[in-house]
Scaffold this motif. Structure first.
Motif, short mmCIF file in Angstrom:
data_model
loop_
_atom_site.label_atom_id
_atom_site.label_comp_id
_atom_site.label_asym_id
_atom_site.label_seq_id
_atom_site.Cartn_x
_atom_site.Cartn_y
_atom_site.Cartn_z
N VAL A 10 34.70 37.77 33.20
CA VAL A 10 35.26 37.83 31.83
C VAL A 10 34.71 36.62 31.07
CG1 VAL A 10 37.33 37.92 30.42
CG2 VAL A 10 37.31 39.01 32.68
N TYR A 49 35.34 31.37 27.63
CA TYR A 49 36.51 30.48 27.60
C TYR A 49 36.05 29.05 27.25
CZ TYR A 49 39.15 34.13 30.20
OH TYR A 49 39.76 35.29 30.63
N LEU A 99 36.98 44.65 26.27
CA LEU A 99 38.39 44.82 26.65
C LEU A 99 39.27 45.16 25.45
CD1 LEU A 99 38.68 41.78 29.06
CD2 LEU A 99 38.51 44.18 29.72
N PHE A 140 42.11 51.60 33.09
CA PHE A 140 42.66 50.30 33.48
C PHE A 140 43.97 49.99 32.79
CE2 PHE A 140 41.91 47.26 29.95
CZ PHE A 140 41.07 47.98 29.12
N HIS A 174 46.73 46.29 32.23
CA HIS A 174 46.77 44.82 32.23
C HIS A 174 48.23 44.39 32.39
CE1 HIS A 174 45.10 40.92 31.50
NE2 HIS A 174 45.77 40.71 30.38
N ARG A 224 38.59 41.96 36.99
CA ARG A 224 38.18 41.34 35.73
C ARG A 224 38.50 39.86 35.87
NH1 ARG A 224 41.76 45.72 34.15
NH2 ARG A 224 43.23 44.13 33.44
N MET A 225 37.52 39.11 36.35
CA MET A 225 37.78 37.71 36.75
C MET A 225 37.51 36.76 35.59
SD MET A 225 36.09 35.71 39.96
CE MET A 225 36.75 34.16 40.55
N GLY A 226 38.56 36.16 35.11
CA GLY A 226 38.42 35.22 34.01
C GLY A 226 38.72 33.81 34.45
N ILE A 227 39.94 33.37 34.20
CA ILE A 227 40.28 31.95 34.32
C ILE A 227 40.00 31.36 35.71
CG2 ILE A 227 42.73 32.23 34.98
CD1 ILE A 227 41.48 29.84 32.24
N ARG A 240 50.32 46.08 24.22
CA ARG A 240 49.21 45.66 23.36
C ARG A 240 48.37 46.86 22.95
NH1 ARG A 240 45.69 40.61 25.50
NH2 ARG A 240 44.96 42.13 27.02
N ASN A 288 43.33 41.12 36.60
CA ASN A 288 42.76 39.88 36.06
C ASN A 288 42.80 38.87 37.21
OD1 ASN A 288 45.48 39.38 36.26
ND2 ASN A 288 45.72 38.57 34.19
N SER A 289 42.59 37.59 36.92
CA SER A 289 42.58 36.60 38.01
C SER A 289 43.91 36.57 38.73
CB SER A 289 42.32 35.20 37.44
OG SER A 289 41.12 35.16 36.75
N LYS A 341 34.47 36.48 27.54
CA LYS A 341 34.82 36.50 26.10
C LYS A 341 35.07 35.08 25.60
CE LYS A 341 39.50 37.79 27.48
NZ LYS A 341 40.69 37.41 26.78
N TYR A 394 44.18 27.80 29.04
CA TYR A 394 43.24 28.73 28.40
C TYR A 394 42.94 28.26 26.97
CZ TYR A 394 44.65 32.57 31.72
OH TYR A 394 44.92 33.37 32.80
#
Ligand code: PLP
Length: 372
Positions: free
Chosen positions: A38, A44, A86, A168, A170, A223-226, A139, A207-208, A40, A357
């Protein structure tokens, strides 16, 4: 945006840390589960393209972004991996998405109907689509089985213009020690998924935080972000199952040092007054760079020693109280390690009353990213 390359203020990005975090995550997954990085919001705050390169080298299979422009920037940099947006994209851009092989998130049937007209008119290649399910995040996404099923059937009936690639959801509380709401969302997800006869290529929920603490639900895409950036999604409330290495540092230097006297004030609004004679250092970074104005009182590292921010943070500069006279050019660490001391993005977030974040995303483009 003008980048401050001639100012000694830098965001340091440790690419080996990002790679180590991805590899550590991969080791927890089965072979049939892919990771999409991720990236976006300029990854980050870490830098979109460099992080994309680094993540690809570490083995991610694709990318997630928030908006179409981020996806196009990745394509323009030469990446051919799958990219999923996303967020929602206006249907008028469906042909642009298809032309760039960018996957769209879809939340309502009407979007597909509008897009199909344009895609047929432009004779575009099939547009890849992931259907979002709103299982409790509130959302975007389908909330009920009937419109969801109707949309799946529409996709099936329009295979010339759409490639049904994913479904998917969230989670709103995957980073919480209390899993009551998480379980409710999972039950809703399973209920909605019961109408799906032929599963698309990807079914994903993680997500993470979900992958770290609810791995049994993972599906076949993370969906690996932080956590890729080395930060604990819960901010420390929940212990990590494996070590993460923070990738971001923020450093500067003292640009000016002076002695002030008892009763002298510092900064806008004269919110600080010296109680005795003291040494003050000025640092060329401010809220226009993403250092929050409410960080007055927070302690930075100057030559490895904690020094308090005195007076309000200005747009481009801030001032700290020094333990003694230090020379111009002395190293300042706002995030990271110096000697035995460390300041984390979470420390900054806690002081500012926000989440890490926001701390990393807030660092403006004006601060150059230096890749280690
Ligand atoms: N998936 C979705 C739908 C998101 O909105 C986000 C981030 O906001 C992520 C995944 C990545 O989350 P994290 O950074 O917590 O891993």
């Amino acid at each position: 945006m003008v980048i401050g390359t001639h100012r000694p203020t830098q965001v340091l990005v440790d690419r080996l840390a990002i790679k180590a975090n991805i590899i550590a995550e991969k080791e927890t997954l089965t072979d049939d589960t892919d990771i999409f990085a991720v990236i976006k919001a300029d990854a980050y705050g870490h830098g979109l393209i460099e992080v994309a390169k680094t993540a690809k080298e570490a083995g991610v299979k694709g990318f997630c972004v928030a908006i179409i422009d981020e996806a196009i920037a990745i394509r323009e940099a030469g990446f051919s991996e799958p990219i999923l947006i996303l967020g929602l994209t206006q249907s008028k851009y469906a042909p642009l998405l298809a032309e760039n092989k960018i996957s769209a998130t879809v939340s309502e049937l009407n979007w597909l109907k509008e897009a199909s007209v344009l895609l047929k008119k432009e004779q575009s290649a099939p547009l890849s689509v992931h259907l979002a399910l709103d299982t409790g995040m509130g959302r975007i996404g389908f909330r009920e089985a009937d419109p969801f099923l109707e949309t799946i059937n529409f996709l099936k009936g329009n295979k010339d213009v759409f490639n049904f690639e994913g479904i998917f959801t969230h989670f709103a509380t995957a980073d919480s020690p209390d899993d009551t709401y998480f379980k409710k969302q999972m039950a809703k997800f399973n209920k909605l998924m019961a109408v799906v006869v032929d599963r698309p290529r990807y079914v994903h929920v993680s997500n993470s935080a979900t992958s770290l603490w609810h791995a049994a639900c993972n599906g076949n895409l993370i969906r690996m972000g932080i956590s890729m950036y080395g930060l604990n999604p819960s901010g420390g409330e929940v212990a990590l199952p494996y070590e993460l290495k923070p990738a971001m540092g923020l450093t500067s230097e003292l640009s000016f040092v002076k002695e002030i006297h008892t009763g002298d004030s510092v900064g806008y609004g004269i919110t600080y007054q010296a109680q005795e004679n003291e040494w003050v250092g000025t640092i060329p970074i401010g809220y226009a760079d993403g250092v929050f104005r409410n960080l007055q009182g927070f302690k930075l590292l100057v030559d490895g020693q904690f020094c308090e921010i005195i007076g309000r943070v200005c747009m481009d500069q801030l001032m700290v109280r020094l333990p003694y006279k230090m020379p111009n050019g002395t190293k300042v660490t706002l995030i990271g390690k110096d000697g035995n001391e460390v300041i984390t993005a979470q420390d900054v977030a806690t002081y500012a009353g926000t989440i890490h974040y926001e701390v990393t995303c807030a660092l403006s483009e004006r601060v150059p990213r230096v890749y280690l």
